[in-house]
Design a protein around this motif. Sequence first.
Motif, short mmCIF file in Angstrom:
data_model
loop_
_atom_site.label_atom_id
_atom_site.label_comp_id
_atom_site.label_asym_id
_atom_site.label_seq_id
_atom_site.Cartn_x
_atom_site.Cartn_y
_atom_site.Cartn_z
N GLU A 1 0.21 -14.38 -6.41
CA GLU A 1 0.26 -13.59 -5.12
C GLU A 1 1.24 -11.86 -5.45
O GLU A 1 1.25 -11.39 -5.08
CB GLU A 1 1.91 -15.01 -4.42
N ILE A 2 2.29 -12.18 -6.74
CA ILE A 2 2.31 -11.22 -7.13
C ILE A 2 1.40 -10.16 -7.67
O ILE A 2 1.69 -8.98 -7.57
CB ILE A 2 3.22 -11.37 -8.58
N GLU A 3 0.11 -10.49 -8.16
CA GLU A 3 -1.16 -9.90 -8.28
C GLU A 3 -1.44 -9.54 -7.21
O GLU A 3 -1.29 -7.72 -6.91
CB GLU A 3 -1.39 -10.25 -9.92
N ALA A 4 -2.03 -10.38 -6.68
CA ALA A 4 -2.43 -9.72 -4.97
C ALA A 4 -1.23 -8.41 -4.13
O ALA A 4 -1.70 -7.90 -3.79
CB ALA A 4 -2.76 -10.80 -4.46
N LYS A 5 -0.21 -8.62 -4.08
CA LYS A 5 1.09 -7.77 -3.61
C LYS A 5 0.72 -6.70 -4.31
O LYS A 5 0.82 -5.49 -3.73
CB LYS A 5 2.34 -8.53 -3.60
N LYS A 6 0.97 -6.40 -6.01
CA LYS A 6 0.80 -5.37 -6.45
C LYS A 6 -1.06 -4.43 -6.32
O LYS A 6 -0.51 -3.72 -5.76
CB LYS A 6 0.58 -5.32 -8.12
N ALA A 7 -1.86 -5.64 -5.66
CA ALA A 7 -2.98 -5.14 -5.47
C ALA A 7 -3.10 -3.68 -4.43
O ALA A 7 -3.27 -2.64 -4.05
CB ALA A 7 -4.02 -6.00 -6.08
N SER A 8 -2.45 -4.73 -2.96
CA SER A 8 -1.87 -4.30 -1.98
C SER A 8 -1.42 -2.82 -1.81
O SER A 8 -1.61 -1.91 -1.40
CB SER A 8 -1.90 -5.37 -0.90
N GLU A 9 0.08 -3.22 -2.36
CA GLU A 9 0.81 -2.01 -3.55
C GLU A 9 -0.63 -0.45 -3.37
O GLU A 9 -0.21 0.81 -2.92
CB GLU A 9 1.83 -1.68 -3.57
N SER A 10 -1.02 -1.07 -4.17
CA SER A 10 -1.51 0.24 -4.83
C SER A 10 -2.65 0.60 -4.53
O SER A 10 -3.04 1.71 -3.97
CB SER A 10 -2.44 0.08 -6.44
N THR A 11 -3.83 -0.52 -3.41
CA THR A 11 -4.07 0.19 -2.47
C THR A 11 -3.20 1.27 -1.57
O THR A 11 -4.63 2.08 -0.74
CB THR A 11 -5.53 -1.54 -1.59
N MET A 12 -2.69 0.65 -0.42
CA MET A 12 -2.37 1.53 0.12
C MET A 12 -1.86 2.97 -0.48
O MET A 12 -1.65 3.98 0.35
CB MET A 12 -0.91 0.72 0.72
N ALA A 13 -1.07 3.04 -1.50
CA ALA A 13 -1.00 3.92 -1.95
C ALA A 13 -2.42 5.34 -1.73
O ALA A 13 -1.99 6.23 -1.72
CB ALA A 13 -0.05 3.85 -3.51
N ARG A 14 -3.52 4.40 -2.65
CA ARG A 14 -4.53 5.37 -3.22
C ARG A 14 -4.47 5.70 -1.93
O ARG A 14 -4.96 7.06 -1.25
CB ARG A 14 -5.64 4.16 -3.76
N ARG B 1 -5.52 10.28 -0.21
CA ARG B 1 -6.38 10.08 0.77
C ARG B 1 -5.68 10.59 1.50
O ARG B 1 -6.24 11.90 1.85
CB ARG B 1 -7.55 9.08 0.58
N VAL B 2 -5.21 10.63 2.59
CA VAL B 2 -4.33 11.18 4.00
C VAL B 2 -4.59 12.72 3.99
O VAL B 2 -3.59 13.16 4.52
CB VAL B 2 -3.86 10.70 4.39
N ARG B 3 -3.34 12.72 2.35
CA ARG B 3 -2.57 14.05 2.00
C ARG B 3 -2.70 14.75 1.69
O ARG B 3 -2.75 15.93 1.57
CB ARG B 3 -1.15 12.74 1.39
N ARG B 4 -4.19 15.22 1.27
CA ARG B 4 -5.24 15.79 0.33
C ARG B 4 -5.69 16.94 1.56
O ARG B 4 -5.56 16.54 2.41
CB ARG B 4 -6.43 15.30 0.01
#
Length: 75
Positions: A55-68, A72-75
């Motif tokens: 669950e920790i790894e999934a949450k970290k991956a999700s947060e990382s995906t959202m940040a990416r 992209r939107v901010r560029r």
Amino acid sequence: MRHANDNRAIGKISADAEITVELLERCLDRLAIAMQRAPQGGEVYLPLYERLESEIEAKKASESTMARALRRVRR
């Protein structure tokens, strides 16, 4: 055998608390202590420990995906 970390304050976890990586890490800390103290060994808790880790790894991956995505939107 007690470890120095066993007495650290983990604090109460509210039932309506937001599920964050930090909260899951605190739960993992509590579970590790329970595993160490279990009279018949902590093996019975292994599936729960593994679930929390995933669950920790999934949450970290999700947060990382959202940040990416937001970068992209901010560029």
